[in-house]
Design an enzyme around this catalytic site. Structure first.
Site, short mmCIF file in Angstrom:
data_model
loop_
_atom_site.label_atom_id
_atom_site.label_comp_id
_atom_site.label_asym_id
_atom_site.label_seq_id
_atom_site.Cartn_x
_atom_site.Cartn_y
_atom_site.Cartn_z
N ASN A 111 0.85 -1.19 0.00
CA ASN A 111 0.00 0.00 0.00
C ASN A 111 0.89 1.24 0.00
O ASN A 111 2.00 1.23 0.54
CB ASN A 111 -0.89 0.01 1.25
CG ASN A 111 -1.85 1.19 1.27
OD1 ASN A 111 -2.43 1.55 0.25
ND2 ASN A 111 -2.01 1.81 2.44
N HIS A 113 0.68 5.32 1.14
CA HIS A 113 -0.14 6.21 1.98
C HIS A 113 0.54 7.58 2.06
O HIS A 113 1.74 7.66 2.33
CB HIS A 113 -0.32 5.61 3.36
CG HIS A 113 -1.21 6.45 4.23
ND1 HIS A 113 -2.58 6.51 4.05
CD2 HIS A 113 -0.92 7.30 5.24
CE1 HIS A 113 -3.09 7.36 4.93
NE2 HIS A 113 -2.11 7.85 5.66
N SER A 140 4.58 7.10 2.49
CA SER A 140 5.10 5.81 2.96
C SER A 140 4.60 4.68 2.07
O SER A 140 3.45 4.71 1.61
CB SER A 140 4.60 5.51 4.38
OG SER A 140 4.87 6.56 5.27
N ASP A 149 -3.79 1.34 7.30
CA ASP A 149 -2.57 2.07 6.97
C ASP A 149 -1.42 1.65 7.90
O ASP A 149 -0.57 2.47 8.27
CB ASP A 149 -2.80 3.58 7.01
CG ASP A 149 -3.78 4.03 5.94
OD1 ASP A 149 -3.74 3.46 4.83
OD2 ASP A 149 -4.60 4.92 6.22
C1 GAR Z 1 -2.60 8.68 -3.20
O1 GAR Z 1 -2.22 9.90 -2.64
C2 GAR Z 1 -2.38 7.54 -2.22
O2 GAR Z 1 -1.24 7.74 -1.44
C3 GAR Z 1 -3.64 7.63 -1.40
O3 GAR Z 1 -4.65 7.85 -2.33
C4 GAR Z 1 -4.11 8.62 -3.41
C5 GAR Z 1 -4.49 7.97 -4.71
O4 GAR Z 1 -4.09 8.79 -5.78
N1 GAR Z 1 -3.86 6.42 -0.64
C6 GAR Z 1 -4.36 6.41 0.59
O5 GAR Z 1 -4.73 7.42 1.16
C7 GAR Z 1 -4.45 5.06 1.26
N2 GAR Z 1 -4.79 5.17 2.61
P1 GAR Z 1 -4.06 8.21 -7.25
O6 GAR Z 1 -5.43 7.58 -7.50
O7 GAR Z 1 -3.87 9.43 -8.12
O8 GAR Z 1 -2.96 7.22 -7.38
#
Ligand code: GAR
Length: 223
Positions: A111, A113, A140, A149
Site C-alpha cells: 500500500n 499512503h 510511505s 494504513d
Molecule cells: C494517493 O495519494 C495515495 O497515497 C492515497 O490515495 C491517493 C491515490 O491517488 N492512498 C491512501 O490514502 C491510502 N490510505 P491516485 O489515485 O492518483 O494514485
C-alpha cells in the site's frame, strides 16, 4: 527478470484518479512486472480509463452492489485470485479490507499512503499535517496487515512543508514523490530484493529494521 525468469504478475486495486497506476505503467519497461488486471470498486474511477488506454484488463466490482463488507471482500478475493498474482498493489484503493482478504495476500500486498506513517493514518493527511504544524510531511510504502494504513514500513520519502502551503499544494508535491517511491518499491519486490518473512522485512538479504528514508533533496532511483 524475477528469479524464475518470468515477469511478476501484478493486480492493481484502485478507487480514484490512478496517477500512481500511471507512474507504474510509465516505468514498467524497467521492471520485471506485468499488470494482469486493474480492479476498481468505483465505476467512475479515472484509473480504469488509464488502464484501458494502456491495454490492461479492467474489472469493476462495485461495493454498493453487495450487502456487507464480508461478502464484497469474498468476491474481491475470488476475482483477484483468478489472476493468480504474485503481488497485489493498493493504489488509492479507499476501502478497509477484511482480515480474511489481508491474510490471504500476506507478504504479497503493498500500500502507498500519503503521510510519514505512523503519523496521520486515514484521510485528509495533508490538512492534518498542516494543522499539526509539521515541518516535514511525506509518503510511505508498506506491506499490508490488518491494521488500517499499518504494516511493516518499507520506504518513505520526506517532503518539506512550506510556509505558504495549503493541502492541495502540499498534496501535489507529496504525489510527485509517490510516483517515484511506489515504482521503486515494486521493482525491489519484483526483483526478489524485498521480502516479508515471519513478519521481518528483508532487503537485499539483510533485515530492515525501519523504512528506507529518502530526504527531501534525495533522488529516488527508478532503475
Ligand atoms: C494517493 O495519494 C495515495 O497515497 C492515497 O490515495 C491517493 C491515490 O491517488 N492512498 C491512501 O490514502 C491510502 N490510505 P491516485 O489515485 O492518483 O494514485
Amino acid at each position: 527478470m524475477t528469479a524464475s525468469g518470468k515477469k511478476l504478475q501484478v493486480v492493481v486495486l484502485l478507487s480514484g484518479s490512478g496517477s500512481n497506476l500511471q507512474a507504474i505503467i510509465d516505468n514498467i519497461g524497467s521492471m520485471p512486472v506485468e499488470i494482469c488486471a486493474v480492479v476498481s470498486n468505483k465505476a467512475d474511477a479515472y484509473g480504469l480509463a488509464r488502464a484501458e488506454k494502456a491495454g490492461i484488463t479492467t474489472c469493476l466490482l462495485d461495493h454498493k452492489t453487495f450487502p456487507d463488507r464480508d461478502s464484497y471482500d469474498r468476491a474481491l478475493l475470488e476475482l483477484v485470485d483468478n489472476f493468480n498474482p504474485g503481488l497485489v498493489i493498493l493504489a488509492g484503493f479507499m476501502r478497509i479490507l477484511t482480515t480474511r482478504f489481508v491474510n490471504h495476500f500476506h507478504g504479497r500486498m503493498l500500500n502507498i499512503h500519503p503521510s510519514l506513517l505512523p503519523k496521520f493514518r486515514g484521510l485528509h493527511t495533508h490538512q492534518r499535517a498542516l494543522d499539526e504544524g509539521e515541518t516535514t510531511h511525506g509518503v510511505s510504502v508498506h506491506f499490508v496487515t490488518e491494521e488500517l494504513d499499518g504494516g511493516p514500513l518499507i520506504a518513505q520519502a520526506e517532503v518539506p512543508v512550506n510556509a505558504d502551503d495549503d493541502a492541495d499544494k502540499l498534496g501535489s508535491r507529496v504525489l510527485k514523490r509517490e510516483h517515484r517511491l511506489y515504482p521503486m518499491t515494486i521493482r525491489w519486490f519484483a526483483e526478489g530484493r524485498l521480502k516479508l518473512s515471519d513478519d521481518q522485512l528483508q532487503l537485499d538479504g539483510k533485515s530492515l529494521n525501519g523504512p528506507v528514508i529518502f530526504k527531501p533533496n534525495q533522488d529516488i532511483p527508478l532503475s
